[in-house]
Design a protein around this motif. Structure first.
Motif, PDB file in Angstrom:
ATOM      1  N   VAL A 144       0.851  -1.186   0.000  1.00 12.98           N
ATOM      2  CA  VAL A 144       0.000   0.000   0.000  1.00 12.98           C
ATOM      3  C   VAL A 144       0.887   1.235   0.000  1.00 12.98           C
ATOM      4  N   VAL A 145       0.628   2.141  -0.940  1.00 15.84           N
ATOM      5  CA  VAL A 145       1.401   3.375  -1.068  1.00 15.84           C
ATOM      6  C   VAL A 145       0.557   4.539  -0.548  1.00 15.84           C
ATOM      7  N   THR A 146       1.159   5.375   0.308  1.00 13.44           N
ATOM      8  CA  THR A 146       0.401   6.480   0.882  1.00 13.44           C
ATOM      9  C   THR A 146       1.299   7.702   1.055  1.00 13.44           C
ATOM     10  N   ARG A 147       0.680   8.850   1.230  1.00 11.91           N
ATOM     11  CA  ARG A 147       1.429  10.092   1.447  1.00 11.91           C
ATOM     12  C   ARG A 147       1.539  10.364   2.949  1.00 11.91           C
ATOM     13  N   LEU A 148       2.537   9.757   3.566  1.00 13.44           N
ATOM     14  CA  LEU A 148       2.845   9.983   4.973  1.00 13.44           C
ATOM     15  C   LEU A 148       4.360  10.123   5.101  1.00 13.44           C
ATOM     16  N   SER A 149       4.808  10.742   6.179  1.00  5.16           N
ATOM     17  CA  SER A 149       6.241  10.772   6.458  1.00  5.16           C
ATOM     18  C   SER A 149       6.587   9.593   7.364  1.00  5.16           C
ATOM     19  N   ILE A 150       7.870   9.267   7.419  1.00  4.35           N
ATOM     20  CA  ILE A 150       8.319   8.198   8.309  1.00  4.35           C
ATOM     21  C   ILE A 150       7.947   8.520   9.757  1.00  4.35           C
ATOM     22  N   LYS A 151       8.073   9.786  10.154  1.00  2.04           N
ATOM     23  CA  LYS A 151       7.708  10.178  11.517  1.00  2.04           C
ATOM     24  C   LYS A 151       6.231   9.917  11.802  1.00  2.04           C
ATOM     25  N   GLU A 152       5.388  10.241  10.835  1.00  2.00           N
ATOM     26  CA  GLU A 152       3.945  10.022  11.009  1.00  2.00           C
ATOM     27  C   GLU A 152       3.629   8.536  11.091  1.00  2.00           C
ATOM     28  N   VAL A 153       4.323   7.738  10.286  1.00  2.00           N
ATOM     29  CA  VAL A 153       4.101   6.290  10.292  1.00  2.00           C
ATOM     30  C   VAL A 153       4.480   5.693  11.645  1.00  2.00           C
ATOM     31  N   LEU A 154       5.600   6.127  12.213  1.00  2.00           N
ATOM     32  CA  LEU A 154       6.050   5.576  13.494  1.00  2.00           C
ATOM     33  C   LEU A 154       4.991   5.730  14.588  1.00  2.00           C
ATOM     34  N   LYS A 155       4.235   6.819  14.530  1.00  6.87           N
ATOM     35  CA  LYS A 155       3.211   7.058  15.544  1.00  6.87           C
ATOM     36  C   LYS A 155       2.033   6.099  15.409  1.00  6.87           C
ATOM     37  N   LEU A 156       1.903   5.459  14.243  1.00  9.64           N
ATOM     38  CA  LEU A 156       0.798   4.528  14.007  1.00  9.64           C
ATOM     39  C   LEU A 156       1.126   3.111  14.436  1.00  9.64           C
ATOM     40  N   LEU A 157       2.405   2.826  14.703  1.00  4.37           N
ATOM     41  CA  LEU A 157       2.859   1.452  14.881  1.00  4.37           C
ATOM     42  C   LEU A 157       3.176   1.122  16.337  1.00  4.37           C
ATOM     43  N   PHE A 165       7.850  -2.661  16.006  1.00 10.01           N
ATOM     44  CA  PHE A 165       8.435  -1.956  14.864  1.00 10.01           C
ATOM     45  C   PHE A 165       9.526  -0.984  15.326  1.00 10.01           C
ATOM     46  N   ILE A 166      10.542  -0.838  14.478  1.00 10.58           N
ATOM     47  CA  ILE A 166      11.629   0.074  14.800  1.00 10.58           C
ATOM     48  C   ILE A 166      12.201   0.659  13.518  1.00 10.58           C
ATOM     49  N   GLN A 167      12.564   1.939  13.589  1.00 15.55           N
ATOM     50  CA  GLN A 167      13.220   2.576  12.450  1.00 15.55           C
ATOM     51  C   GLN A 167      14.691   2.186  12.460  1.00 15.55           C
ATOM     52  N   VAL A 168      15.201   1.712  11.304  1.00 10.22           N
ATOM     53  CA  VAL A 168      16.578   1.245  11.213  1.00 10.22           C
ATOM     54  C   VAL A 168      17.401   2.059  10.207  1.00 10.22           C
ATOM     55  N   HIS A 169      16.737   2.964   9.518  1.00 11.59           N
ATOM     56  CA  HIS A 169      17.387   3.782   8.495  1.00 11.59           C
ATOM     57  C   HIS A 169      16.458   4.961   8.262  1.00 11.59           C
ATOM     58  N   ARG A 170      16.981   6.045   7.699  1.00  7.72           N
ATOM     59  CA  ARG A 170      16.122   7.202   7.480  1.00  7.72           C
ATOM     60  C   ARG A 170      14.950   6.889   6.569  1.00  7.72           C
TER      61      ARG A 170
END
Length: 236
Positions: free
Chosen positions: A166-179, A184-189
């Motif tokens: 699924v492709v959406t218009r969100l930033s990585i920061k916004e996605v992190l708040k949903l998970l 889940f963890i961010q491992v790269h920008r």
């Protein structure tokens, strides 16, 4: 909060360090008179807050913060008031005019601390087993347990699940708040992974499902700490 300060004037850095020593939640880890050395540091170290002069040789504070794909919070410190409007275009926490008095410095730091606590508050962790993601004119239900990784591509984010993409218009920061943070963890920008689909990892590379994903230096220690935490929980 882990902080750094950037200013081409050493005396200005002395003021920031002096004021910071009086505030328990502010930890100045490094100070820089060279903006490019600070940029190198930011690309390799996790920082919550930057105190930064705007008018500096070679690169301005505004240009520096705009160059970062996932910038930390920033409090601008400057002798000029004419940059104020532009500073808020990069979501600056505050804008301090030199000479900086302690009471005004404390107000700015309290603002940053409130934002930091809000983002770190475990009450903000999503509950339930799925999320609804909008893609164009459609909305998709995505189960957390099916998501393998999330990849940012320009202004778009790809949710790659075992049964769909699924492709959406969100930033990585916004996605992190949903998970859920425990999964889940961010491992790269540009990448967030699900630990459920992690097969192996090397020094700078992860294998998630069947995809090779880079492990960014700034995220490496957080990734290892989370793995060790999960390992401790599973053996206790």
């Amino acid at each position: 909060m882990d902080c750094i300060a950037i200013d081409d004037e050493p005396l200005a850095l002395d003021v920031i360090e002096y004021h910071s020593e009086r505030i328990p939640f502010i930890n100045i880890n490094s100070v820089f008179t060279d903006a490019f050395k600070a940029l190198d540091y930011l690309q390799c170290n996790a920082v919550n807050l930057v105190f930064m002069d705007i008018s500096m040789p070679d690169i301005s504070g505004l240009q520096l913060i705009k160059s970062l794909p996932d910038p930390p919070m920033v409090i601008f410190t400057t002798a000029f008031s004419n940059y104020a409007a532009e500073s808020y275009e990069v979501n600056a926490v505050d804008y301090l005019i030199k000479p900086i008095e302690f009471d005004r410095f404390l107000i700015a730091c309290n603002k940053a601390n409130a934002i930091y606590k809000r983002e770190m508050n475990p009450e903000n962790v999503p509950s339930g087993k799925f999320m609804i993601i909008k893609s164009g004119h459609e909305s998709f239900k995505i189960n957390f347990e099916d998501v393998q990784y999330i990849e940012a591509e320009g202004n778009l984010v790809n949710f790659v699940a075992s049964d769909k993409k699924v492709v959406t218009r969100l930033s990585i920061k916004e996605v992190l708040k949903l998970l859920p943070k425990e999964q889940f963890i961010q491992v790269h920008r540009s990448f967030i992974i699900s630990l459920s689909y992690l097969k192996k990892f090397e020094n700078h590379q992860l294998i998630v499902a069947d995809r090779s994903i880079p492990l960014g230096g700034i995220y490496k220690q957080q990734f290892i700490d989370l793995l060790n935490g999960n390992k401790t929980k599973s053996t206790s």
